[in-house]
Design a protein around this motif. Structure first.
Motif, short mmCIF file in Angstrom:
data_model
loop_
_atom_site.label_atom_id
_atom_site.label_comp_id
_atom_site.label_asym_id
_atom_site.label_seq_id
_atom_site.Cartn_x
_atom_site.Cartn_y
_atom_site.Cartn_z
N ILE A 199 -12.71 3.77 4.41
CA ILE A 199 -11.46 4.54 4.40
C ILE A 199 -10.31 3.54 4.34
O ILE A 199 -10.27 2.58 5.12
CB ILE A 199 -11.33 5.40 5.66
CG1 ILE A 199 -12.48 6.42 5.74
CG2 ILE A 199 -9.98 6.13 5.68
CD1 ILE A 199 -12.57 7.13 7.08
N SER A 200 -9.39 3.74 3.41
CA SER A 200 -8.24 2.84 3.32
C SER A 200 -7.03 3.46 4.01
O SER A 200 -6.77 4.66 3.88
CB SER A 200 -7.89 2.55 1.85
OG SER A 200 -7.39 3.70 1.20
N VAL A 201 -6.32 2.64 4.77
CA VAL A 201 -5.09 3.04 5.44
C VAL A 201 -4.00 2.08 4.98
O VAL A 201 -4.09 0.88 5.22
CB VAL A 201 -5.23 2.99 6.98
CG1 VAL A 201 -3.91 3.34 7.65
CG2 VAL A 201 -6.34 3.93 7.44
N THR A 202 -2.98 2.62 4.29
CA THR A 202 -1.95 1.78 3.67
C THR A 202 -0.56 2.24 4.08
O THR A 202 -0.17 3.37 3.79
CB THR A 202 -2.06 1.84 2.13
OG1 THR A 202 -3.39 1.50 1.74
CG2 THR A 202 -1.08 0.88 1.48
N PRO A 203 0.21 1.39 4.77
CA PRO A 203 1.61 1.73 5.06
C PRO A 203 2.47 1.49 3.83
O PRO A 203 2.40 0.42 3.21
CB PRO A 203 1.97 0.76 6.19
CG PRO A 203 1.08 -0.42 5.98
CD PRO A 203 -0.18 0.09 5.35
N LEU A 204 3.26 2.48 3.47
CA LEU A 204 4.11 2.38 2.28
C LEU A 204 5.57 2.58 2.66
O LEU A 204 5.89 3.39 3.52
CB LEU A 204 3.71 3.43 1.24
CG LEU A 204 2.29 3.28 0.67
CD1 LEU A 204 1.95 4.47 -0.22
CD2 LEU A 204 2.17 1.99 -0.13
N SER A 205 6.45 1.85 2.00
CA SER A 205 7.87 1.88 2.32
C SER A 205 8.63 2.67 1.26
O SER A 205 8.33 2.60 0.07
CB SER A 205 8.43 0.46 2.39
OG SER A 205 9.82 0.48 2.56
N CYS A 206 9.65 3.39 1.71
CA CYS A 206 10.54 4.09 0.78
C CYS A 206 11.61 3.16 0.21
O CYS A 206 12.37 3.57 -0.67
CB CYS A 206 11.21 5.27 1.48
SG CYS A 206 10.05 6.48 2.13
N ASP A 207 11.69 1.95 0.72
CA ASP A 207 12.64 0.96 0.22
C ASP A 207 11.99 0.21 -0.93
O ASP A 207 11.07 -0.58 -0.74
CB ASP A 207 13.01 -0.01 1.36
CG ASP A 207 14.00 -1.08 0.91
OD1 ASP A 207 14.42 -1.06 -0.26
OD2 ASP A 207 14.34 -1.94 1.73
N PHE A 208 12.48 0.45 -2.15
CA PHE A 208 11.89 -0.18 -3.32
C PHE A 208 12.48 -1.56 -3.63
O PHE A 208 12.13 -2.18 -4.63
CB PHE A 208 12.09 0.70 -4.56
CG PHE A 208 11.32 2.00 -4.51
CD1 PHE A 208 10.35 2.23 -3.56
CD2 PHE A 208 11.59 3.00 -5.43
CE1 PHE A 208 9.66 3.43 -3.52
CE2 PHE A 208 10.89 4.20 -5.41
CZ PHE A 208 9.91 4.42 -4.45
N THR A 209 13.38 -2.02 -2.80
CA THR A 209 14.06 -3.28 -3.08
C THR A 209 13.06 -4.44 -3.13
O THR A 209 12.24 -4.60 -2.23
CB THR A 209 15.09 -3.59 -1.97
OG1 THR A 209 15.97 -2.49 -1.83
CG2 THR A 209 15.89 -4.83 -2.32
N ASN A 210 13.16 -5.26 -4.17
CA ASN A 210 12.40 -6.50 -4.23
C ASN A 210 13.25 -7.58 -3.56
O ASN A 210 14.09 -8.22 -4.20
CB ASN A 210 12.09 -6.86 -5.68
CG ASN A 210 11.18 -8.07 -5.79
OD1 ASN A 210 11.22 -8.97 -4.95
ND2 ASN A 210 10.35 -8.10 -6.81
N HIS A 211 13.04 -7.77 -2.28
CA HIS A 211 13.88 -8.68 -1.51
C HIS A 211 13.72 -10.13 -1.95
O HIS A 211 14.66 -10.92 -1.83
CB HIS A 211 13.58 -8.53 -0.02
CG HIS A 211 13.95 -7.19 0.53
ND1 HIS A 211 15.23 -6.88 0.93
CD2 HIS A 211 13.22 -6.06 0.72
CE1 HIS A 211 15.27 -5.63 1.36
NE2 HIS A 211 14.06 -5.11 1.25
N CYS A 212 12.57 -10.49 -2.47
CA CYS A 212 12.35 -11.86 -2.93
C CYS A 212 13.22 -12.18 -4.15
O CYS A 212 13.59 -13.33 -4.38
CB CYS A 212 10.89 -12.07 -3.28
SG CYS A 212 9.77 -11.95 -1.87
#
Length: 222
Positions: free
Chosen positions: A200-213
């Motif tokens: 089972i995969s558990v993946t936290p995903l962010s609503c912030d699409f900014t590529n901070h790098c």
């Protein structure tokens, strides 16, 4: 509460309806259908049907995985994203289905999700979550007893070839999009590989699409 689209809405991502009114039908106590997108259902629930915001939004369970780049197309993930945008703990869940069951009327095996989902949800709700974050869970296409375990895995990427199929025998011109996918060799510990290996995969995903790098590189130019 159950608030769901009144028909199949796969692939609607985080879309919502702003060009027409939405029809809301009451189907029972705290059960409603909406003639809109999955995200519409969240908005109708929060700002029309419910007097108080819920503690938790559960989206799914979806017929087939939402892994890798699926999350950008997925209405299931779109629901959880809308929950996160509104400051509500949200979990999207999807069950991998065998190829034969997904494209035909063969029986679908939901046992992995039925057996393991509740425990996962209870464990996740005891944690502190970062703002603008939701959790995406995918169950493998195996019997519940054959699940190898749970892995926290990053979003992966597949090598995708799009193909447009011409449909013959119709008066007008129709085409249908299909996708041929293979696992990207660079994704060694991804959600894709995790589910394919029976975990089972558990993946936290962010609503912030900014590529901070990339911000620093852009600041040098502008």
């Amino acid at each position: 509460w159950v608030i769901a689209p009144d028909c199949e809405k796969s692939g609607f991502a985080h879309a919502f309806t702003c060009t027409r009114p939405l029809k809301v039908a009451k189907l029972g106590d705290k059960k409603f259908s909406v003639d809109g997108t999955p995200t519409d259902c969240v908005l109708v629930a929060l700002y029309n049907l419910m007097e108080e915001k819920p503690d938790l939004i559960l989206s799914g369970i979806n017929n087939g995985t939402n892994i890798g780049e699926d999350v950008t197309y997925s209405g299931t993930c779109g629901v959880a994203m809308e929950g996160a945008v509104n400051g509500i703990m949200a979990i999207s869940m999807s069950q991998r289905i065998s190829y034969e069951a997904f494209y035909n009327d063969a029986p679908k095996n939901w046992s992995a999700a039925k057996e393991h989902a509740e425990k996962l949800i209870r464990e996740l709700t005891t944690m502190e979550w970062e703002d603008n974050t939701f959790v995406n869970i995918n169950f493998p296409a195996v019997d519940a007893s054959e699940v190898k375990g749970v892995r926290v895995a990053p979003q992966g990427k597949r090598t995708i070839e799009d193909e447009m199929e011409n449909l013959e025998g119709l008066d007008d011109d129709y085409v249908r999009l299909s996708k041929k996918c293979s696992l990207n060799s660079k994704c060694k510990h991804s959600d894709i590989k995790t589910v394919r290996e029976g975990y089972i995969s558990v993946t936290p995903l962010s609503c912030d699409f900014t590529n901070h790098c990339m911000i620093k590189n852009l600041e040098k130019v502008f």
